[in-house]
Design a protein around this motif. Sequence first.
Motif, PDB file in Angstrom:
ATOM      1  N   THR A 124       0.834  -1.206   0.000  1.00 17.77           N
ATOM      2  CA  THR A 124       0.000   0.000   0.000  1.00 17.77           C
ATOM      3  C   THR A 124       0.862   1.247   0.000  1.00 17.77           C
ATOM      4  O   THR A 124       0.568   2.222  -0.696  1.00 17.77           O
ATOM      5  CB  THR A 124      -0.926  -0.005   1.221  1.00 17.77           C
ATOM      6  N   LEU A 125       1.936   1.206   0.771  1.00 14.78           N
ATOM      7  CA  LEU A 125       2.842   2.360   0.819  1.00 14.78           C
ATOM      8  C   LEU A 125       3.414   2.644  -0.560  1.00 14.78           C
ATOM      9  O   LEU A 125       3.479   3.790  -1.012  1.00 14.78           O
ATOM     10  CB  LEU A 125       4.006   2.068   1.758  1.00 14.78           C
ATOM     11  N   VAL A 129       1.605  12.849  -5.662  1.00 14.27           N
ATOM     12  CA  VAL A 129       2.152  12.651  -4.314  1.00 14.27           C
ATOM     13  C   VAL A 129       3.613  13.078  -4.324  1.00 14.27           C
ATOM     14  O   VAL A 129       4.423  12.545  -5.060  1.00 14.27           O
ATOM     15  CB  VAL A 129       2.011  11.185  -3.888  1.00 14.27           C
ATOM     16  N   HIS A 176       1.168   7.339  -6.658  1.00 10.87           N
ATOM     17  CA  HIS A 176      -0.031   8.007  -7.148  1.00 10.87           C
ATOM     18  C   HIS A 176       0.282   9.374  -7.681  1.00 10.87           C
ATOM     19  O   HIS A 176       1.300   9.980  -7.372  1.00 10.87           O
ATOM     20  CB  HIS A 176      -1.041   8.152  -6.016  1.00 10.87           C
ATOM     21  N   ARG A 230       2.096   1.852  -3.406  1.00  5.65           N
ATOM     22  CA  ARG A 230       1.051   2.373  -4.287  1.00  5.65           C
ATOM     23  C   ARG A 230       0.794   3.841  -4.025  1.00  5.65           C
ATOM     24  O   ARG A 230       0.651   4.632  -4.951  1.00  5.65           O
ATOM     25  CB  ARG A 230      -0.252   1.612  -4.045  1.00  5.65           C
ATOM     26  N   ILE A 231       0.768   4.173  -2.745  1.00 10.08           N
ATOM     27  CA  ILE A 231       0.513   5.575  -2.409  1.00 10.08           C
ATOM     28  C   ILE A 231       1.618   6.449  -2.972  1.00 10.08           C
ATOM     29  O   ILE A 231       1.367   7.515  -3.530  1.00 10.08           O
ATOM     30  CB  ILE A 231       0.403   5.729  -0.878  1.00 10.08           C
TER      31      ILE A 231
END
Lengths: 95, 732
Positions: A6-7, A16, A13, A9-10
């Motif tokens: 998840t990190l 970011v 984005h 992916r974030i």
Amino acid sequence: AEVEETLKRIQSHKGVIATMVINAEGIPVRTTLDNSTTVQYAGLLHQLTTKARSAVRDLDPQNDLTFLRIRSKKHEIMVAPDKEYLLIVVQNPCE
Amino acid sequence: LQVFDAEGKDVTPRPLSHSDPSAAARRQSKLVPFSSYLGPVGLDFLSSFSTHQVSGANTSSASFSGTISNASTTESILDEIVEAGSQRDTAVNLPDVQVRPEEMKEELTKEDLDKRVDIYLTETETLWIFDMSSVMVSVEAEDAGRVQERNKIYTDICKNRPGNDRFVEKTMQTINGAAKNKEVQCDKIIMEDKGVVVTSWDLYDSFNILEIKPASKAEGSRATTGKSSKSHPTKEQHQTTSVSSDRGSTTSMTISESAVVARSHEEEECHSEAVLTSQNLQRDLFFMERILMENIFQPKLAAYRQFPVLLDPNIPSDTSGAVAAVKEAQQEEPHEEKGEEEQEEALIDASILSDLTKTPEERVPPSLEHLWSYLCNVTRAHSVSSMAWSKVNPDLLAVGYGPFDFKQKKKGLVCCWSLKNPMWPERIFRCKHGVTALDFSLRSPNLLAVGTYNGSVAVYNVRSRKDAAIMDSSQSLNKHTGPIWQLRWVEQASGETEDGKRERLICMSADGRITEWFLQKRLDCTDLMKIQQTKSEKKKLPSEKESKSKDLIPQQAAGMCFDFHPKDSDFYLTGTDEGHIHKCSCSSNEQFVKTYRGHKGPVYKVAWNPFSTDIFLSCSADWSINLWHQDSQTPILTLSSVTAFVHDIMWSPKSACIFAAANESRTEVWDLSVSTLSPVISRSAGPQVMFTSVLFAANTDCLLVGDSEGEVGVFELQNLAASHSNAVRATR
């Protein structure tokens, strides 16, 4: 593993700029910025989070702070505070 | 008597005079034992007061007893000095009872710091320093009379005195004792100021901790609160640690606080990596991702929800006049549960709608505007085969992926997408075979039934993140032998034992059978259970030549699709790969009620019109879409626009005359009230991309289109005059 995914992916984005996970002492655990900037963010945001939490809990002691978003001219800083860590994401939402 | 200071130097005060052994003077002293002294804490005790020695001859007989008492940190020692038999030069008199102030120089161990120190405040005994009884007597006291009489006698004497012979005045001189000043020095009492800003949450926290540990005394709990309160971790605690290292009478409070803090400081150092594995971090990352998505997609999501799109005033490309200053209110999503079925609300606050100026009305042709695509790298290689909305949460979409061209044996995939995160699905379920059909249950909205290419039906529980189906039909004896082209949960009034509506899972597959599946035991059973098939198998489709008996299956037609009548759930239509559409009834499993012939190729989809329920639509591989009335054997209308297979059609849930169709290279939206020759909107696909399925969104004017690249595009229907008429289109 899921946390790492998840990190990642974030971080990838759109817009970011930075992603940071800071532990309770201000030591960065994961960060995409250089150390001095990260430490600066960590210190300042920690103080702000403490103040915000104090405000929320003063109004109602059973309440607690869960998320903090600071929208500025250039970008948006999103902070997820917790007892053990601080999750900070800086995003530039307008393209 | 020997006295040592902190470094162990001998600072025994030397006496100023030697005591006279013969002198009768005796010193009365009291030896008070060490009273409760604070446990393991190192306190240096310096008894530095010297004894007052009486010089030889003159002894003042006043015996003096006094003790100095301090509140809780008292040690009072008075030395008892016993006159030795002989006068000595060395000034040391060894008292009988020697009390040595002990040096507590223990190192503070960790456990000592953890130990709870109980401090008892008690009253010492009352020490009478001076007692003078009163010389006043109340008039009402018992011996008042006697006292009054004596007073009277006294006043008489005084009156008589001046001239009386019996009284003579004479003066005398008394000896004044030589007074000597003696100074005593005591240790400096170190005072420390400590201030805390008390906030109401601090009080609340301390109160709650007291409730949790009722056994501890008030002081002890204050010490723990000092550790757990949300004061700044770095500064203040370091200050208190430095304080405790001072010698002297620091209070026990600060010491235990700092001791406790020092310990927690060390513990935290080992936990920095453990932060990454905490549950809270995972949850926070989940929310953070959603919030990022909200930021990125905000204009699109606003369009989806049909709010006017707000523009950020900071973007220089803004052209419209009065724009709302705030993009959106700060949204915090505190207590969302992981199960999306229970989620409610729009992310976007529509509180600023009125400020936006409207664009002037124009005759703009209807169009599809692409908002976003549900796409991620997991789904990229697969082709979308079916899509279904969740029955309770209109923002949750399940998409099944299976290979478009079934010659490739690729694995299938089911993804549940949420509106709140268009870039990564909420759930990914991998299936062994390509997925061809799926549907959410209405009764238990967390169940998703999936039909695959090898004929097996699996039921997934969307709430769990595990990749496994909770029920699977692979071991069932009556399972399908061909791909399942359609499945649906249907609510029906059951004619059998139970009254009320029951929900059934109906599947249709290429082996020609429409079957109803029962889930044994309760629907929310979590064991791995086989799905038992009912004995009442519905259909064996007859071959084209009606002369063959219906039990033989030499040329069984494959069923491709079915649709239950929206009003009367007893009837349903099925389309076959021969091009026939049969109307069947649940009550008979042999005979068709009616057959509609019109298509020349396999019928891929049939759909009843949700508003005018006598009309239905069918699409087929013969490049055409047919509109039928259920009473007539031939189609009312045939629509064809492109020479391509039409894979999917769906009526719009909002308007009776609008439907969407996906043929291979285009997505079309037809409006029968406008034109029956050509679609109202038509959108082409990119090269080598084929549209495979369409789905209307129920709560908004959007159309979802799935294609063969694994992308589900969300399109907004713009400027489509939605006629909410239920009028049946007159036949041509």
